[in-house]
Design a protein around this motif. Sequence first.
Motif, PDB file in Angstrom:
ATOM      1  N   TYR A 234       0.864  -1.186   0.000  1.00  0.00           N
ATOM      2  CA  TYR A 234       0.000   0.000   0.000  1.00  0.00           C
ATOM      3  C   TYR A 234       0.900   1.235   0.000  1.00  0.00           C
ATOM      4  O   TYR A 234       2.076   1.170   0.347  1.00  0.00           O
ATOM      5  CB  TYR A 234      -0.950   0.014   1.205  1.00  0.00           C
ATOM      6  CG  TYR A 234      -0.257   0.011   2.544  1.00  0.00           C
ATOM      7  CD1 TYR A 234      -0.033   1.192   3.244  1.00  0.00           C
ATOM      8  CD2 TYR A 234       0.192  -1.183   3.126  1.00  0.00           C
ATOM      9  CE1 TYR A 234       0.607   1.192   4.472  1.00  0.00           C
ATOM     10  CE2 TYR A 234       0.833  -1.194   4.350  1.00  0.00           C
ATOM     11  CZ  TYR A 234       1.036  -0.006   5.020  1.00  0.00           C
ATOM     12  OH  TYR A 234       1.678  -0.003   6.241  1.00  0.00           O
TER      13      TYR A 234
ATOM     14  N   THR B 266       1.815   5.237   1.085  1.00  0.00           N
ATOM     15  CA  THR B 266       1.664   6.322   2.042  1.00  0.00           C
ATOM     16  C   THR B 266       2.652   7.426   1.672  1.00  0.00           C
ATOM     17  O   THR B 266       3.462   7.258   0.756  1.00  0.00           O
ATOM     18  CB  THR B 266       1.932   5.867   3.504  1.00  0.00           C
ATOM     19  OG1 THR B 266       3.253   5.308   3.577  1.00  0.00           O
ATOM     20  CG2 THR B 266       0.909   4.845   3.961  1.00  0.00           C
TER      21      THR B 266
ATOM     22  N   THR C  34      -0.848   4.976  11.884  1.00  0.00           N
ATOM     23  CA  THR C  34      -1.740   4.795  10.737  1.00  0.00           C
ATOM     24  C   THR C  34      -1.177   3.770   9.757  1.00  0.00           C
ATOM     25  O   THR C  34      -1.914   2.966   9.193  1.00  0.00           O
ATOM     26  CB  THR C  34      -1.962   6.139  10.022  1.00  0.00           C
ATOM     27  OG1 THR C  34      -2.504   7.075  10.946  1.00  0.00           O
ATOM     28  CG2 THR C  34      -2.918   5.991   8.852  1.00  0.00           C
ATOM     29  N   ALA C  35       0.144   3.795   9.577  1.00  0.00           N
ATOM     30  CA  ALA C  35       0.777   2.845   8.656  1.00  0.00           C
ATOM     31  C   ALA C  35       0.548   1.417   9.123  1.00  0.00           C
ATOM     32  O   ALA C  35       0.296   0.512   8.306  1.00  0.00           O
ATOM     33  CB  ALA C  35       2.265   3.129   8.544  1.00  0.00           C
TER      34      ALA C  35
ATOM     35  N   THR D  10      -1.953   0.399  11.104  1.00  0.00           N
ATOM     36  CA  THR D  10      -3.392   0.150  10.944  1.00  0.00           C
ATOM     37  C   THR D  10      -3.718  -0.236   9.513  1.00  0.00           C
ATOM     38  O   THR D  10      -4.503  -1.159   9.257  1.00  0.00           O
ATOM     39  CB  THR D  10      -4.193   1.406  11.342  1.00  0.00           C
ATOM     40  OG1 THR D  10      -3.888   1.747  12.689  1.00  0.00           O
ATOM     41  CG2 THR D  10      -5.679   1.161  11.215  1.00  0.00           C
ATOM     42  N   LYS D  11      -3.098   0.459   8.558  1.00  0.00           N
ATOM     43  CA  LYS D  11      -3.339   0.149   7.138  1.00  0.00           C
ATOM     44  C   LYS D  11      -2.814  -1.236   6.782  1.00  0.00           C
ATOM     45  O   LYS D  11      -3.436  -1.961   5.996  1.00  0.00           O
ATOM     46  CB  LYS D  11      -2.684   1.205   6.250  1.00  0.00           C
ATOM     47  CG  LYS D  11      -3.412   2.545   6.267  1.00  0.00           C
ATOM     48  CD  LYS D  11      -2.776   3.517   5.298  1.00  0.00           C
ATOM     49  CE  LYS D  11      -3.577   4.830   5.246  1.00  0.00           C
ATOM     50  NZ  LYS D  11      -3.014   5.804   4.310  1.00  0.00           N
TER      51      LYS D  11
ATOM     52  N   ALA E  86      -5.273  -3.751   8.122  1.00  0.00           N
ATOM     53  CA  ALA E  86      -6.498  -3.739   7.306  1.00  0.00           C
ATOM     54  C   ALA E  86      -6.261  -4.443   5.977  1.00  0.00           C
ATOM     55  O   ALA E  86      -7.140  -5.152   5.467  1.00  0.00           O
ATOM     56  CB  ALA E  86      -6.956  -2.298   7.079  1.00  0.00           C
ATOM     57  N   LYS E  87      -5.087  -4.225   5.406  1.00  0.00           N
ATOM     58  CA  LYS E  87      -4.762  -4.840   4.114  1.00  0.00           C
ATOM     59  C   LYS E  87      -4.721  -6.379   4.237  1.00  0.00           C
ATOM     60  O   LYS E  87      -5.188  -7.095   3.355  1.00  0.00           O
ATOM     61  CB  LYS E  87      -3.403  -4.324   3.638  1.00  0.00           C
ATOM     62  CG  LYS E  87      -3.072  -4.630   2.194  1.00  0.00           C
ATOM     63  CD  LYS E  87      -3.810  -3.695   1.268  1.00  0.00           C
ATOM     64  CE  LYS E  87      -3.374  -3.897  -0.189  1.00  0.00           C
ATOM     65  NZ  LYS E  87      -4.165  -3.091  -1.107  1.00  0.00           N
TER      66      LYS E  87
END
Length: 342
Positions: free
Chosen positions: A290, A292, A332-333, A335-336, A339-340
């Motif tokens: 992902y 960022t 946040t990184a 968390t992403k 989620a991924k």
Amino acid sequence: MFKKLLEWSKDAYIDLPWRRDRTVYKTLVSEIMLQQTTVGTVQNHFERFLKIYPDVHALSKTSEEEICVAWKGLGYYRRARNLRKAAIDIVENYDGKIPGNYEDLITITGVGEYTANAILSIGQNKNALAIDANIERVVSRIYGIQGKKGPKLQKLLKKKFEEGEFREINKCGGREINEALMDLGRIYCQARSANCLGCPVKKKCIAGNAKDPLEYPEIPVKKIAKTYELELLRIIVNENNSILGYKKSDDEWLAGQVECPTFILKSEDKNLMQYPHLDKKLSYKKLKKYKTAITKYKITNYILELSTQEFKDRFSGKFRKYKLTDKLNISTATTKALAKLS
């Protein structure tokens, strides 16, 4: 000069949550939130934050981690930590009452010149000018002052305004004129467009009657910042509702947050020291990924999911397990990445 502006402002008043049931504390919180963050974003978080921390005493008793969790979605977490320190200063040194003079306000952690003037004018309705980007632009155009944006121009505008206009508006106080100027800047007198025909102060506005009002104030030419491509490996060890990670230190990005083990795979900036370089070969191009970005770095994040034992066998570092709860200040990184994978 500003009679028409104040009359217009009453009809065009923008309803914002920190303008309702005003307190000086609400002004302090909203002004810190609005630093480097849009009005729309702050609107989405302000009332939720106030439910958790309804007054300066509640804010002073929280921990850094707790306030950063409550701050999620607003970014620039240093502001949250400074707001907490400000609350502690106010409770310890001013008996929990936010000061009413500039000299005391400016000594409080996290309260700079603008915030001090905003607390005086907007929070306490005193005659002060809180020069944000909107007011800097609007007042510069009204007086036709073409200096470069920045501290020197702001000081000149403040002096000129306070010597002249505040003498005319003592009856209404500083709040109405500050918020009217801010609203004027958002609605008519914007950075890249000026709707001078509808502006309530057009007749006496020097820039509005000039050839091009957008020439005021002079905007310094910005150097195009160099950006760097960066590839990072994010390792997720998620077992029994706990995640392996570490807490970011004060000299790192996103200080105070918990981040999963992260290594540099490839960096155009050879001086980057935020993460350790991966010291072993790894075939990572087929891993989930992902995007960022932070400061001058455009980041491609690759995710490697491992068990606790697999991580111990292949990697080293000072990491510990953190329970995944609502109170965990997780980056946040990370968390992403979670989620991924899910």
